[in-house]
Design a protein around this motif. Structure first.
Motif, mmCIF file in Angstrom:
data_model
loop_
_atom_site.group_PDB
_atom_site.id
_atom_site.type_symbol
_atom_site.label_atom_id
_atom_site.label_comp_id
_atom_site.label_asym_id
_atom_site.label_seq_id
_atom_site.Cartn_x
_atom_site.Cartn_y
_atom_site.Cartn_z
ATOM 1 N N GLY A 94 0.781 -1.227 0.000
ATOM 2 C CA GLY A 94 0.000 0.000 0.000
ATOM 3 C C GLY A 94 0.814 1.279 0.000
ATOM 4 O O GLY A 94 0.389 2.288 0.557
ATOM 5 N N ARG A 95 1.978 1.251 -0.679
ATOM 6 C CA ARG A 95 2.822 2.445 -0.697
ATOM 7 C C ARG A 95 3.712 2.443 -1.926
ATOM 8 O O ARG A 95 3.899 1.412 -2.577
ATOM 9 C CB ARG A 95 3.688 2.493 0.563
ATOM 10 C CG ARG A 95 4.562 1.259 0.758
ATOM 11 C CD ARG A 95 5.435 1.362 1.990
ATOM 12 N NE ARG A 95 6.376 2.462 1.885
ATOM 13 C CZ ARG A 95 7.318 2.721 2.793
ATOM 14 N NH1 ARG A 95 7.406 1.990 3.893
ATOM 15 N NH2 ARG A 95 8.152 3.715 2.638
ATOM 16 N N ALA A 96 4.262 3.603 -2.245
ATOM 17 C CA ALA A 96 5.187 3.727 -3.367
ATOM 18 C C ALA A 96 6.486 2.999 -3.042
ATOM 19 O O ALA A 96 6.954 3.014 -1.896
ATOM 20 C CB ALA A 96 5.465 5.196 -3.668
ATOM 21 N N LEU A 97 7.063 2.362 -4.067
ATOM 22 C CA LEU A 97 8.276 1.575 -3.867
ATOM 23 C C LEU A 97 9.345 1.953 -4.889
ATOM 24 O O LEU A 97 9.044 2.330 -6.022
ATOM 25 C CB LEU A 97 7.974 0.085 -3.992
ATOM 26 C CG LEU A 97 6.940 -0.500 -3.025
ATOM 27 C CD1 LEU A 97 6.685 -1.966 -3.356
ATOM 28 C CD2 LEU A 97 7.385 -0.331 -1.573
ATOM 29 N N ASN A 98 10.591 1.814 -4.459
ATOM 30 C CA ASN A 98 11.763 1.957 -5.319
ATOM 31 C C ASN A 98 12.520 0.638 -5.199
ATOM 32 O O ASN A 98 13.171 0.386 -4.187
ATOM 33 C CB ASN A 98 12.620 3.138 -4.856
ATOM 34 C CG ASN A 98 13.811 3.390 -5.758
ATOM 35 O OD1 ASN A 98 14.209 2.534 -6.539
ATOM 36 N ND2 ASN A 98 14.407 4.570 -5.629
ATOM 37 N N ILE A 99 12.390 -0.207 -6.231
ATOM 38 C CA ILE A 99 12.862 -1.589 -6.151
ATOM 39 C C ILE A 99 14.142 -1.761 -6.963
ATOM 40 O O ILE A 99 14.198 -1.406 -8.141
ATOM 41 C CB ILE A 99 11.788 -2.554 -6.680
ATOM 42 C CG1 ILE A 99 10.495 -2.420 -5.862
ATOM 43 C CG2 ILE A 99 12.295 -3.997 -6.642
ATOM 44 C CD1 ILE A 99 9.321 -3.181 -6.445
ATOM 45 N N SER A 100 15.142 -2.330 -6.318
ATOM 46 C CA SER A 100 16.362 -2.758 -7.006
ATOM 47 C C SER A 100 16.268 -4.262 -7.199
ATOM 48 O O SER A 100 16.224 -5.019 -6.232
ATOM 49 C CB SER A 100 17.603 -2.409 -6.175
ATOM 50 O OG SER A 100 18.764 -2.963 -6.755
ATOM 51 N N GLN A 101 16.198 -4.703 -8.453
ATOM 52 C CA GLN A 101 16.012 -6.131 -8.727
ATOM 53 C C GLN A 101 17.138 -6.649 -9.605
ATOM 54 O O GLN A 101 17.717 -5.913 -10.409
ATOM 55 C CB GLN A 101 14.660 -6.396 -9.398
ATOM 56 C CG GLN A 101 14.379 -7.888 -9.565
ATOM 57 C CD GLN A 101 13.033 -8.180 -10.177
ATOM 58 O OE1 GLN A 101 12.083 -7.428 -9.994
ATOM 59 N NE2 GLN A 101 12.938 -9.275 -10.904
ATOM 60 N N GLY A 102 17.411 -7.941 -9.479
ATOM 61 C CA GLY A 102 18.405 -8.582 -10.320
ATOM 62 C C GLY A 102 19.794 -8.028 -10.077
ATOM 63 O O GLY A 102 20.189 -7.733 -8.959
ATOM 64 N N ALA A 103 20.558 -7.885 -11.170
ATOM 65 C CA ALA A 103 21.941 -7.429 -11.055
ATOM 66 C C ALA A 103 22.047 -5.924 -10.838
ATOM 67 O O ALA A 103 23.086 -5.436 -10.381
ATOM 68 C CB ALA A 103 22.718 -7.832 -12.306
ATOM 69 N N LEU A 128 10.133 1.540 -10.310
ATOM 70 C CA LEU A 128 9.416 2.484 -9.463
ATOM 71 C C LEU A 128 7.921 2.179 -9.523
ATOM 72 O O LEU A 128 7.396 1.859 -10.591
ATOM 73 C CB LEU A 128 9.670 3.924 -9.914
ATOM 74 C CG LEU A 128 11.130 4.374 -9.956
ATOM 75 C CD1 LEU A 128 11.215 5.799 -10.479
ATOM 76 C CD2 LEU A 128 11.781 4.257 -8.590
ATOM 77 N N THR A 129 7.243 2.309 -8.386
ATOM 78 C CA THR A 129 5.797 2.087 -8.359
ATOM 79 C C THR A 129 5.129 3.125 -7.474
ATOM 80 O O THR A 129 5.768 3.742 -6.622
ATOM 81 C CB THR A 129 5.435 0.690 -7.811
ATOM 82 O OG1 THR A 129 5.700 0.655 -6.404
ATOM 83 C CG2 THR A 129 6.202 -0.409 -8.517
ATOM 84 N N ALA A 130 3.829 3.289 -7.681
ATOM 85 C CA ALA A 130 3.034 4.188 -6.838
ATOM 86 C C ALA A 130 1.578 3.760 -6.889
ATOM 87 O O ALA A 130 1.005 3.657 -7.985
ATOM 88 C CB ALA A 130 3.163 5.639 -7.305
ATOM 89 N N PRO A 131 0.953 3.486 -5.730
ATOM 90 C CA PRO A 131 -0.472 3.150 -5.738
ATOM 91 C C PRO A 131 -1.306 4.356 -6.146
ATOM 92 O O PRO A 131 -0.969 5.496 -5.820
ATOM 93 C CB PRO A 131 -0.747 2.729 -4.294
ATOM 94 C CG PRO A 131 0.328 3.369 -3.486
ATOM 95 C CD PRO A 131 1.525 3.477 -4.379
ATOM 96 N N GLN A 132 -2.398 4.102 -6.856
ATOM 97 C CA GLN A 132 -3.302 5.137 -7.325
ATOM 98 C C GLN A 132 -4.716 4.824 -6.817
ATOM 99 O O GLN A 132 -4.983 3.724 -6.331
ATOM 100 C CB GLN A 132 -3.285 5.192 -8.855
ATOM 101 C CG GLN A 132 -1.924 5.482 -9.455
ATOM 102 C CD GLN A 132 -1.397 6.841 -9.072
ATOM 103 O OE1 GLN A 132 -2.094 7.841 -9.163
ATOM 104 N NE2 GLN A 132 -0.145 6.879 -8.614
ATOM 105 N N PRO A 133 -5.631 5.788 -6.907
ATOM 106 C CA PRO A 133 -7.003 5.531 -6.434
ATOM 107 C C PRO A 133 -7.695 4.402 -7.195
ATOM 108 O O PRO A 133 -7.335 4.086 -8.327
ATOM 109 C CB PRO A 133 -7.704 6.880 -6.679
ATOM 110 C CG PRO A 133 -6.610 7.895 -6.743
ATOM 111 C CD PRO A 133 -5.441 7.179 -7.346
#
Length: 214
Positions: free
Chosen positions: A181-190, A195-200
């Motif tokens: 339920g929140r915006a994320l800054n994801i480091s994946q793999g190598a 970037l993500t952000a929940p919306q209505p």
């Protein structure tokens, strides 16, 4: 051989890393699903996209083994390549916006295939993981900086089709964003960045950098 482009999606700030994506811009060259599936298997990318209408953004997505109604990183990549206001997938209409160095889509988490989420106590534990046996699609993650929304993650498709680990997976990021339920800054793999952000009303934005490899 059918002509196709290769993109890298969810690249790092320096333009490196990212998950390779195959895109057949003229889907009419391979109208049959069996032929599309065969090409996707031959190319061996995590996903390959066939563009059926570049002006309307109608696309068809395949892994090396199955057809998908929706997938995150292919939509981000094709949104950047086609520069259209929306994409039409079998799952539904995906919103698109381009914002400087980032390409964004807006989709619903329920469109994403199910994932098995495994949370670990530290980023180092995620880094040290071995590829699990084929079976479940596993998304392993840990907080790097919880107050800042920074996450370390790795994705293991478990399909047994030659893709042991996905460098960057948008659908899993959508599901994790809905769960937390929140915006994320994801480091994946190598070294890929998502970037993500929940919306209505149950929507989630998913964004990253895209580079044309060839």
């Amino acid at each position: 051989m059918t002509d196709y482009d290769v993109l890298r999606v969810f690249c790092a700030p320096n333009g490196g890393y990212g998950n390779e994506l195959g895109v057949v811009r003229d889907g009419s060259l391979l109208p049959d699903r069996e032929d599309r599936q065969a090409l996707a298997a031959k190319l061996g990318f995590s996903e390959t996209v066939f563009v059926d209408d570049p002006e309307r953004g109608v696309i068809d997505i395949y892994t090396p083994s199955v057809r998908l109604p929706f997938a995150g990183y292919p939509c981000v990549g094709v949104a950047w390549l086609l520069d259209v206001p929306e994409l039409v997938t079998p799952a539904g209409v995906v919103g698109v916006r381009l914002d400087g160095e980032f390409s964004w889509i807006e989709a619903r988490a329920e469109w994403a295939p199910p994932r098995t989420f495994r949370r670990y106590g530290s980023a180092a534990e995620v880094d040290d993981l071995s590829v699990p046996p084929a079976g479940e699609w596993v998304y392993a993650w840990a907080w790097e900086d919880e107050p800042a929304g920074r996450i370390r993650a790795r994705g293991f498709p478990g399909r047994g089709d030659g893709v042991d680990e996905d460098e960057a997976t948008g659908a899993a990021a959508l599901l994790l964003t809905e769960r937390l339920g929140r915006a994320l800054n994801i480091s994946q793999g190598a070294g890929s960045q998502i970037l993500t952000a929940p919306q209505p009303h149950g929507w989630v934005e998913l964004g990253g950098r895209v580079v044309l490899e060839r």
